[in-house]
Write a protein that holds these residues in place. Sequence first.
Motif, PDB file in Angstrom:
ATOM      1  N   SER A   1     -36.429  52.057 117.758  1.00  0.00           N
ATOM      2  CA  SER A   1     -36.562  51.349 116.294  1.00  0.00           C
ATOM      3  C   SER A   1     -36.858  52.341 115.637  1.00  0.00           C
ATOM      4  O   SER A   1     -37.993  52.185 114.539  1.00  0.00           O
ATOM      5  CB  SER A   1     -38.303  50.988 116.709  1.00  0.00           C
ATOM      6  N   ILE A   2     -37.376  54.059 114.982  1.00  0.00           N
ATOM      7  CA  ILE A   2     -36.860  54.479 113.957  1.00  0.00           C
ATOM      8  C   ILE A   2     -36.372  53.840 113.171  1.00  0.00           C
ATOM      9  O   ILE A   2     -35.160  53.975 113.042  1.00  0.00           O
ATOM     10  CB  ILE A   2     -36.956  56.456 113.929  1.00  0.00           C
ATOM     11  N   SER A   3     -36.884  54.021 111.515  1.00  0.00           N
ATOM     12  CA  SER A   3     -36.611  53.289 110.505  1.00  0.00           C
ATOM     13  C   SER A   3     -35.454  54.548 109.326  1.00  0.00           C
ATOM     14  O   SER A   3     -34.542  54.122 109.012  1.00  0.00           O
ATOM     15  CB  SER A   3     -37.425  52.662 109.404  1.00  0.00           C
ATOM     16  N   ASN A   4     -36.740  55.811 109.503  1.00  0.00           N
ATOM     17  CA  ASN A   4     -35.690  56.366 108.910  1.00  0.00           C
ATOM     18  C   ASN A   4     -34.284  57.473 108.926  1.00  0.00           C
ATOM     19  O   ASN A   4     -34.273  58.482 108.180  1.00  0.00           O
ATOM     20  CB  ASN A   4     -36.475  57.614 107.781  1.00  0.00           C
ATOM     21  N   ILE A   5     -33.896  57.327 110.238  1.00  0.00           N
ATOM     22  CA  ILE A   5     -33.076  58.459 110.667  1.00  0.00           C
ATOM     23  C   ILE A   5     -31.692  57.995 111.488  1.00  0.00           C
ATOM     24  O   ILE A   5     -32.102  56.646 111.558  1.00  0.00           O
ATOM     25  CB  ILE A   5     -33.160  59.502 111.511  1.00  0.00           C
ATOM     26  N   VAL A   6     -30.695  58.547 111.492  1.00  0.00           N
ATOM     27  CA  VAL A   6     -29.371  57.762 111.968  1.00  0.00           C
ATOM     28  C   VAL A   6     -29.471  57.690 113.760  1.00  0.00           C
ATOM     29  O   VAL A   6     -29.664  58.903 113.408  1.00  0.00           O
ATOM     30  CB  VAL A   6     -28.298  58.605 111.387  1.00  0.00           C
ATOM     31  N   ASN A   7     -28.956  56.562 114.001  1.00  0.00           N
ATOM     32  CA  ASN A   7     -28.760  56.991 115.319  1.00  0.00           C
ATOM     33  C   ASN A   7     -30.294  57.548 115.716  1.00  0.00           C
ATOM     34  O   ASN A   7     -29.821  58.546 116.882  1.00  0.00           O
ATOM     35  CB  ASN A   7     -27.440  57.834 115.406  1.00  0.00           C
ATOM     36  N   PRO A   8     -31.437  56.932 115.559  1.00  0.00           N
ATOM     37  CA  PRO A   8     -32.354  57.904 116.438  1.00  0.00           C
ATOM     38  C   PRO A   8     -32.297  57.447 118.287  1.00  0.00           C
ATOM     39  O   PRO A   8     -33.107  58.241 118.160  1.00  0.00           O
ATOM     40  CB  PRO A   8     -33.456  56.565 116.388  1.00  0.00           C
ATOM     41  N   GLY A   9     -32.169  56.523 118.779  1.00  0.00           N
ATOM     42  CA  GLY A   9     -32.376  56.583 119.792  1.00  0.00           C
ATOM     43  C   GLY A   9     -31.165  57.575 120.868  1.00  0.00           C
ATOM     44  O   GLY A   9     -31.569  58.330 121.763  1.00  0.00           O
ATOM     45  N   SER A  10     -30.577  58.984 120.028  1.00  0.00           N
ATOM     46  CA  SER A  10     -29.998  59.825 120.072  1.00  0.00           C
ATOM     47  C   SER A  10     -30.085  60.864 119.313  1.00  0.00           C
ATOM     48  O   SER A  10     -29.692  62.387 119.837  1.00  0.00           O
ATOM     49  CB  SER A  10     -28.387  59.904 119.507  1.00  0.00           C
ATOM     50  N   ALA A  11     -31.176  60.717 119.060  1.00  0.00           N
ATOM     51  CA  ALA A  11     -31.833  61.739 118.249  1.00  0.00           C
ATOM     52  C   ALA A  11     -32.818  62.738 119.310  1.00  0.00           C
ATOM     53  O   ALA A  11     -33.850  61.652 119.652  1.00  0.00           O
ATOM     54  CB  ALA A  11     -32.415  61.480 117.091  1.00  0.00           C
TER      55      ALA A  11
END
Length: 626
Positions: free
Chosen positions: A128-138
Amino acid sequence: MLLLALLLPLGASATHIVGGELDLQHSTGSNYTLTLNLYFDAINGSAGALDQSLIAGIFDKTTNQRLTLVTLPLTSNTFVQYTNPACAVGSLSTRKLVYAKDIVLDATTYANPAGYYVAVERCCRNLSISNIVNPGSAAQTFYLEFPAVVRSGAAFIDSTPRIFPPLGDYACRGELFYYDFGGVDPDGDSLVYDMVTPLNGHSTAAANNTAPLPTGAPYSPITWNAGLSTRNQIPGSPALGIDAHTGRLTVRASNLGLFVFGARCSEYRRGVKIGETRRDFQLYVLNCPTNTAPALQMHLAGSIINYRPGRDTLRLLPSGPRCLTIRYTDPDANSVLTMTSRPVNFTVPAVTFTTTATGTVRAATDTLTTTLCFPECTDTKGKVYLLDLIVADNGCSLPKHDTLRVAFTATQPPNAAPVLTTSFPPAPLPISDDVPAVVRVTMGQRYTATLAGTDADRNALALTATGAGFDLAAVGMQFTAQNGTGQANATFSWEPSCTAVAIAGEGGLLVHFQLAETGPCTPLPQTRTVRFEVVPAADPAVFKPANVITPNNDGLNDFFYMPDLPLDFCDQKFANIRIFSRWGQQVYSSSERGFQWGGMGTGGLYYYLVTYTDGRKFKGWVEVIL
């Protein structure tokens, strides 16, 4: 370690890692403790993702070559305590997982002047992170740098700076959010803070690659959403930033959501950067109930005129009022308000509240009152001191404040120095402890002196005597004082002994006499220092032994003896006498001071040698006439 806890929207799908940081602390010799603090989402994270160990890699900064792998076992699993439990949300719960291992950094391996770095890689971040691209794979790479453990042939010890605990758990949209990210360094190094983009690294969401063996740099950073950057990680006015010197983080977030951010603490020694540690965290921004800031007013006790900041300067005089009356209130009913004071440009004295400084406003019309008093001994020494009076409410997520800065000057009551008189001989001018008075006391005789102290201010006086490196009683010194208000008297007496001579040596015995006063703000003690030296009793005026004897039993000059020998003085004693013939043959010897020698039955010239235990020698001759 500092934590900003994760708060996720209900029903959101998420993985488990909130953030974390590496820490390296020196213990003894070449031994260090390597620690990873990892923050785990206890609500949305799966318990099966809770690692029992993680692997850290240590790398050479010049070559990025991996020098070793360190398995860090899980040593602690605790829940994070929030700053204000009343502000907590039921869907928010975070664990702090500590992974630690003692390691050895030997000088033969870790001597590269460019230094080294440690890395731990782990996937993945919250969906659910709002400020980065594709957070689930980060993913996340926890990273720190440390210097060589030897420099210029000598051991070079360094520990990671420690960051203070959190001051808040989430931010409210449109409200200023802040907390003290500043740290302390065990080695006293200088710390500098800046914002950095969090590191991604090489781990991925694949089941067999969530915690890979760490590989060397470079580590890829996360990718910001459009319009965001290292300087604009959480948008707002101001956007999230950190004070380079104090480490204070601030943001007034304009958007709702969950935001990841990174901050770096770099340490410098003698102006040279020696290491850094990165801390990776998340901050949730939500809508909060309206919270209006409290307000305060202040005036001197007994006055009805309010203090005007920036225009008025309080002048605190010894004979005038030294207390402030503070009134504070809050438009929000049922707010709990707390008053505190904080010196701005001074450290002493502590200003204290004499009445309760915490209270609850039950209605918007309620006003709380407290009294703040300056100690009588407050003295600004002609300068203007600044004191912040701060009222804070208990609003969420952080208290709101009103601050009133008070400028003041203060003087303390005058104090005249007490007067010390003694019967000791005067010391050479100028009188000081470096040039004491000298008293020579004859062995076997008692020396007595008197001391008297008076004080025009009638403060309590006390006379004391202290030996410099020795106890007065141990050398037979006696000191008796009668202390009192405005006056004190004492008697000093001493009859020296050989024990005192042994303790004194050649430098004598130094005694510090002090007249101390109690009660005034700035006591003005008076001192006299006296050096006591022990001297032997006076020797006979003339040491001229007879040089002719007539041993004919007529009762006149029948024996050779020395009644006027120098007197014994402690260890400086008569040792013996030896008498020799003219050919050097010893004909007589005695260790008795009262010896008597009647000749050898042969007239002629004889020679004597008298010896003392301190090495003194007396030579002469005596003629025997038959």
